[in-house]
Design a protein around this motif. Structure first.
Motif, short mmCIF file in Angstrom:
data_model
loop_
_atom_site.label_atom_id
_atom_site.label_comp_id
_atom_site.label_asym_id
_atom_site.label_seq_id
_atom_site.Cartn_x
_atom_site.Cartn_y
_atom_site.Cartn_z
N LEU A 55 10.92 2.61 -10.57
CA LEU A 55 10.94 4.19 -10.69
C LEU A 55 10.27 4.98 -9.25
O LEU A 55 9.91 6.07 -9.79
CB LEU A 55 9.38 4.46 -12.34
N PHE A 56 9.71 4.69 -8.26
CA PHE A 56 8.38 4.86 -8.31
C PHE A 56 8.62 4.18 -6.47
O PHE A 56 9.60 2.59 -6.21
CB PHE A 56 6.61 4.86 -7.93
N GLU A 57 8.71 4.70 -5.73
CA GLU A 57 8.77 4.66 -3.99
C GLU A 57 8.00 3.70 -3.40
O GLU A 57 7.26 3.46 -4.18
CB GLU A 57 8.54 5.59 -3.25
N VAL A 58 8.66 1.90 -2.96
CA VAL A 58 7.87 1.30 -3.24
C VAL A 58 8.16 1.44 -0.89
O VAL A 58 9.49 1.07 -0.94
CB VAL A 58 8.74 -0.39 -3.17
N VAL A 59 7.17 1.27 -0.58
CA VAL A 59 6.97 0.71 1.22
C VAL A 59 6.87 -0.55 1.27
O VAL A 59 5.83 -1.02 0.46
CB VAL A 59 6.22 1.79 1.59
N ILE A 60 7.54 -0.95 2.27
CA ILE A 60 7.42 -1.92 2.50
C ILE A 60 6.93 -1.92 4.17
O ILE A 60 7.39 -1.60 4.94
CB ILE A 60 8.51 -3.62 2.82
N GLN A 61 6.06 -3.19 4.62
CA GLN A 61 5.28 -3.30 6.36
C GLN A 61 4.75 -3.68 6.41
O GLN A 61 4.09 -5.10 5.91
CB GLN A 61 3.85 -1.90 6.37
N ALA A 62 5.27 -3.99 7.82
CA ALA A 62 4.42 -5.35 8.54
C ALA A 62 3.33 -4.81 9.45
O ALA A 62 4.15 -3.85 10.06
CB ALA A 62 5.74 -5.97 9.22
N LYS A 63 2.45 -5.58 9.21
CA LYS A 63 1.29 -4.95 10.34
C LYS A 63 -0.08 -6.01 10.88
O LYS A 63 0.24 -6.99 10.69
CB LYS A 63 0.03 -4.47 8.92
N ILE A 64 -0.09 -5.30 12.53
CA ILE A 64 -1.05 -6.19 12.84
C ILE A 64 -2.21 -5.82 12.48
O ILE A 64 -2.45 -4.76 13.28
CB ILE A 64 -0.24 -6.53 14.39
N GLY A 65 -3.03 -6.06 12.22
CA GLY A 65 -4.44 -5.76 11.78
C GLY A 65 -4.32 -5.03 11.01
O GLY A 65 -3.86 -4.37 9.71
N THR A 66 -4.20 -3.18 11.44
CA THR A 66 -4.27 -2.31 10.89
C THR A 66 -3.09 -1.53 10.92
O THR A 66 -2.64 -0.39 10.46
CB THR A 66 -5.35 -1.16 10.67
N LYS A 67 -2.37 -1.88 12.21
CA LYS A 67 -1.41 -1.03 12.81
C LYS A 67 0.19 -1.33 12.00
O LYS A 67 0.27 -2.92 12.49
CB LYS A 67 -1.73 -1.50 14.31
N ALA A 68 0.58 -0.59 11.63
CA ALA A 68 1.93 -0.74 10.92
C ALA A 68 2.60 -1.33 12.42
O ALA A 68 2.89 -0.45 13.32
CB ALA A 68 2.21 0.82 10.06
N ILE A 69 3.61 -2.16 12.21
CA ILE A 69 5.40 -2.30 13.27
C ILE A 69 6.07 -2.66 12.76
O ILE A 69 6.80 -2.33 13.77
CB ILE A 69 4.91 -3.55 13.98
N ALA A 70 6.35 -2.50 12.11
CA ALA A 70 7.25 -1.98 10.42
C ALA A 70 7.67 -1.74 9.64
O ALA A 70 6.12 -1.86 8.81
CB ALA A 70 8.32 -3.34 10.95
N ARG A 71 8.01 -0.74 9.17
CA ARG A 71 8.28 -0.53 7.65
C ARG A 71 9.58 -0.14 7.07
O ARG A 71 10.60 0.47 7.73
CB ARG A 71 7.31 1.53 8.20
N GLU A 72 9.64 -0.55 5.52
CA GLU A 72 11.27 -0.05 4.87
C GLU A 72 10.83 0.50 3.74
O GLU A 72 9.98 0.20 3.08
CB GLU A 72 11.82 -1.36 5.23
N ARG A 73 11.04 0.97 3.39
CA ARG A 73 11.23 2.25 2.06
C ARG A 73 12.42 1.75 0.78
O ARG A 73 13.85 2.05 1.19
CB ARG A 73 11.09 3.59 2.46
N ILE A 74 11.83 1.85 0.02
CA ILE A 74 12.91 1.54 -1.25
C ILE A 74 12.56 2.99 -2.34
O ILE A 74 11.52 2.53 -2.43
CB ILE A 74 12.34 0.39 -2.00
N PRO A 75 13.80 3.19 -1.67
CA PRO A 75 13.69 4.72 -3.05
C PRO A 75 13.81 4.47 -4.32
O PRO A 75 13.77 2.99 -4.64
CB PRO A 75 15.22 5.58 -2.46
N PRO A 76 12.87 5.32 -5.09
CA PRO A 76 13.16 4.94 -6.51
C PRO A 76 14.04 5.67 -7.40
O PRO A 76 15.41 6.31 -6.80
CB PRO A 76 11.49 6.20 -6.80
N PHE A 77 13.61 5.00 -8.63
CA PHE A 77 15.47 5.23 -9.52
C PHE A 77 15.13 6.99 -10.04
O PHE A 77 14.08 7.06 -10.10
CB PHE A 77 15.93 4.49 -10.91
#
Length: 152
Positions: A55-77
């Protein structure tokens, strides 16, 4: 010899996978530095397909340390808040009524995102951890004399 081993290890990095900012240790992996972004992007895309919508947005990130190298978003219902219980829509007239309802929904989703956690079920976790199969049939590996002699 020892120095070569250390040099080889300099090229390795740990890639963490985070769901809504929280690192999931079970999904972290070690990769070579030049290959980390590609593998991180693949992991994020795979998780986007596996994690159910919330019911809320989900953000998926691949990180090296604190730096995000990839990001995907699952939209909410989204619930159609502009429709009343009787099936009538909030129509005509003053637009501020519609804006008020949408802002109320937006505030609720924001509150829900801060409180709620994304939980991975067992099947989803195992599917995410599954390694891709090698291309082609592994039994027909080059140099396998048994296979080569029988095919002639």
């Amino acid at each position: 010899e020892n120095e070569q081993r250390w040099r080889r290890n300099d090229k390795l990095v740990k890639v963490d996978v985070a769901l809504n900012g929280e690192v999931v240790n079970a999904l972290s992996f070690v990769s070579e530095k030049h290959d980390a972004q590609k593998r991180g992007r693949k992991a994020a895309e795979k998780l986007r397909k596996l994690v159910p919508r919330q019911l809320f947005e989900v953000v998926i990130q691949a990180k090296i340390g604190t730096k995000a190298i990839a990001r995907e978003r699952i939209p909410p219902f989204r619930k159609d808040v502009l429709t009343t219980k009787g099936g009538k829509s909030v129509g005509g007239g003053d637009i501020t009524r519609k804006k008020k309802l949408l802002e109320k929904q937006k505030a609720g989703k924001k509150r829900q995102k801060t409180v709620a956690n994304v939980e991975l079920d067992q099947d989803c976790l195992w599917a995410a951890l599954a390694m891709p199969t090698p291309v082609g049939n592994p039994t027909n590996a080059p140099g396998d004399k048994k296979q080569e002699s029988s095919s002639r």
